[in-house]
Design an enzyme around this catalytic site. Structure first.
Site, PDB file in Angstrom:
ATOM      1  N   HIS A  95      -1.663   3.881   4.370  1.00 34.44           N
ATOM      2  CA  HIS A  95      -2.020   5.296   4.399  1.00 34.44           C
ATOM      3  C   HIS A  95      -1.836   5.984   3.048  1.00 34.44           C
ATOM      4  O   HIS A  95      -2.305   7.105   2.860  1.00 34.44           O
ATOM      5  CB  HIS A  95      -1.249   6.046   5.496  1.00 34.44           C
ATOM      6  N   ASP A 125      -0.011  -0.940   8.544  1.00 38.10           N
ATOM      7  CA  ASP A 125       0.132   0.119   7.543  1.00 38.10           C
ATOM      8  C   ASP A 125       0.624  -0.435   6.218  1.00 38.10           C
ATOM      9  O   ASP A 125       1.474   0.160   5.549  1.00 38.10           O
ATOM     10  CB  ASP A 125       1.055   1.236   8.034  1.00 38.10           C
ATOM     11  N   SER A 216       6.636   7.122   1.050  1.00 39.16           N
ATOM     12  CA  SER A 216       5.761   6.121   1.663  1.00 39.16           C
ATOM     13  C   SER A 216       5.500   4.974   0.697  1.00 39.16           C
ATOM     14  O   SER A 216       5.069   5.183  -0.433  1.00 39.16           O
ATOM     15  CB  SER A 216       4.421   6.744   2.045  1.00 39.16           C
TER      16      SER A 216
END
Length: 476
Positions: A95, A125, A216
């Site tokens: 993402h 992911d 992230s």
């Protein structure tokens, strides 16, 4: 552990009085871990990733990933990554780089490189990128199977576009599934992008180390500086740190990035069984007259015709207890174990059937083979029956009230269905299925049928305006 420091007056050799602190209690500073060595090693191996996204693609991202705000103009977003090799391979979250038109990597010494997307896997992911550099300091990979609840960990990344930041905490839980990842079908695969595989795999390490937007793709390391997870998500009502962070285990990461590096996509072996999601497992078992505490393993609710499981002799009602002699106590663990294998791999399964232990060998199949048997998967009617709901298009008043441009409203809930089990009420709005917006019955059917081999990921707005995302598993 409580420490009390009290000042005490003493007289030195010159007769002058000075105050010192004395600690009361049995604790010593030696009981506290020293993170300096681990932080010093790992911070050099975590990079800052900057991406340029178009407004449309940016708005399509789920807010659950670190509470990203909605914007309409082209924007720069950022995340983190971890160096895997001296020649510039870097792992990050899917993402972070998904739909990026430009990817730049900034090292800790401030050097900036243009990055190339090697491949990505929406179902875990994870993504792999590469920069044209040499002599980099790669991270040392740990073993996430050996991670223990309560052990100290460090989260390293670039939160809020700050410089390298290190936070400490403990492992709060393992094998967490939070219903965040969905199987987003790619209609136009670009070069270097992997296609969505059969089902989402969530088996997160949960930590209370402070994680914020921008973390992230960063590193979760142990006190030896070894990578044990890739930071991926937080559970938060505000989009900021509230004590719940989630990282993808490094053992799963290793397999995924190896595939992306070799093939540009993920070669995932499939067993071909269905089972309840963690959120609904207890209710499903009770409906079948089974006490949840009596099930030691993963209860199988269906076996796909022509699958690896069918060839190995598995049947509905079997309870898988171990894979390759490793115990599996939940569907999350089962999905993770299967996801670490390739098509053609043989796995040893131990399961219970009517209270008797059985051992068998299953040869996993690939996505292409499973697609040939797609007609044997759940029909659209079976999916609707499993959901236990009826839907209708949104009227303009409802769209205006909830500030949405698309969606289907839930008009009725059937007893015993998935929606009733998780508490979805009539009047709730289904905004998207597996990342695809739905506005009418045709789009709804199409969205459901594209996921008949895996997980249906549903974004929903409840009647009180709350936004939730949940998964309905159709198998592994």
């Amino acid at each position: 552990m409580e420490h009390n420091f009290q000042p005490q007056a003493i007289t030195d050799g010159n007769g002058k009085i000075r105050f010192v602190s004395s600690r009361t209690g049995s604790a010593s500073l030696d009981n506290y871990p020293d993170f300096t060595q681990a932080a010093g090693i790992a911070t050099r191996q975590v990079v800052h990733i900057k991406v340029q996204l178009s407004g449309q693609n940016y708005n399509s991202r789920p807010e659950s990933y670190f509470g990203a705000p909605q914007q309409s103009a082209p924007v720069m977003a950022s995340g983190s990554g971890v160096i895997l090799s001296q020649d510039g391979y870097i792992v990050t979250n899917n993402h972070v780089v998904e739909d990026a038109s430009d990817i730049q990597v900034v090292l800790t010494d401030k050097r900036t490189f243009q990055a190339k997307l090697i491949g990505r896997d929406p179902n875990t992911d994870l993504a792999l990128i590469k920069i044209d550099a040499t002599g980099l300091s790669p991270v040392k990979l740990g073993n996430s199977d050996e991670v223990q609840i309560g052990q100290w960990v460090l989260a390293i990344g670039y939160p809020l576009s700050l410089n390298t930041t290190v936070t400490a905490g403990i492992v709060s839980a393992k094998e967490r599934s939070i219903g965040l990842i969905g199987s987003k079908e790619q209609e136009n695969n670009q070069e270097g992008a992997s296609s969505a595989a059969s089902s989402a795999v969530e088996a997160y390490i949960q930590t209370d180390a402070a994680i914020n937007p921008g973390n992230s793709g960063g590193a979760l390391v142990n006190t030896n500086g070894e990578l044990i997870g890739i930071n991926a998500a937080i559970a938060s009502q505000t989009g900021g740190y509230q004590g719940y962070g989630f990282a993808i285990p490094v053992n799963l990461t290793r397999k995924i990035v190896d595939d992306l590096r070799k093939f540009g996509t993920v070669k995932r072996g499939l067993l071909g069984v269905s089972f309840p999601t963690p959120a609904t497992e207890d209710e499903v078992l009770r409906q079948r007259g089974i006490s949840p505490e009596s099930v030691k393993g993963v209860y199988i609710t269906g076996v796909q015709d022509g699958s690896a499981a069918a060839a190995a002799g598995l049947k509905e009602g079997d309870v898988i207890q171990s894979i390759d002699s490793v115990k599996v106590n939940s569907s999350v663990e089962l999905s993770e174990r299967i996801a670490m294998h390739h098509p053609g791999d043989q796995i040893k399964l131990s399961y219970l059937r009517e209270g008797k232990g059985v051992n068998t060998i299953a040869t996993l199949k690939g996505q292409a083979a499973e697609n040939l048997n797609a007609s044997t998967g759940p029909s659209i009617n079976e999916i609707y029956n499993k959901l236990g709901a009826k839907f209708a298009p949104l009227g303009p008043q409802i769209k205006q009230r909830y500030q949405v441009n698309s969606g289907m409203v839930v008009t009725a809930i059937a007893r015993g269905g998935f929606f009733e089990q998780i508490g979805i009420q009539p009047g709730s709005i289904i905004v998207s299925i597996n990342g695809t917006e739905v506005n009418n019955p045709i789009e709804l059917n199409k969205a459901f049928m594209t996921a008949t081999q895996g997980t249906i990921r549903i974004a929903c707005i409840t009647p009180d305006g709350s936004k939730i995302i949940f998964n309905l598993s159709l198998g592994a």
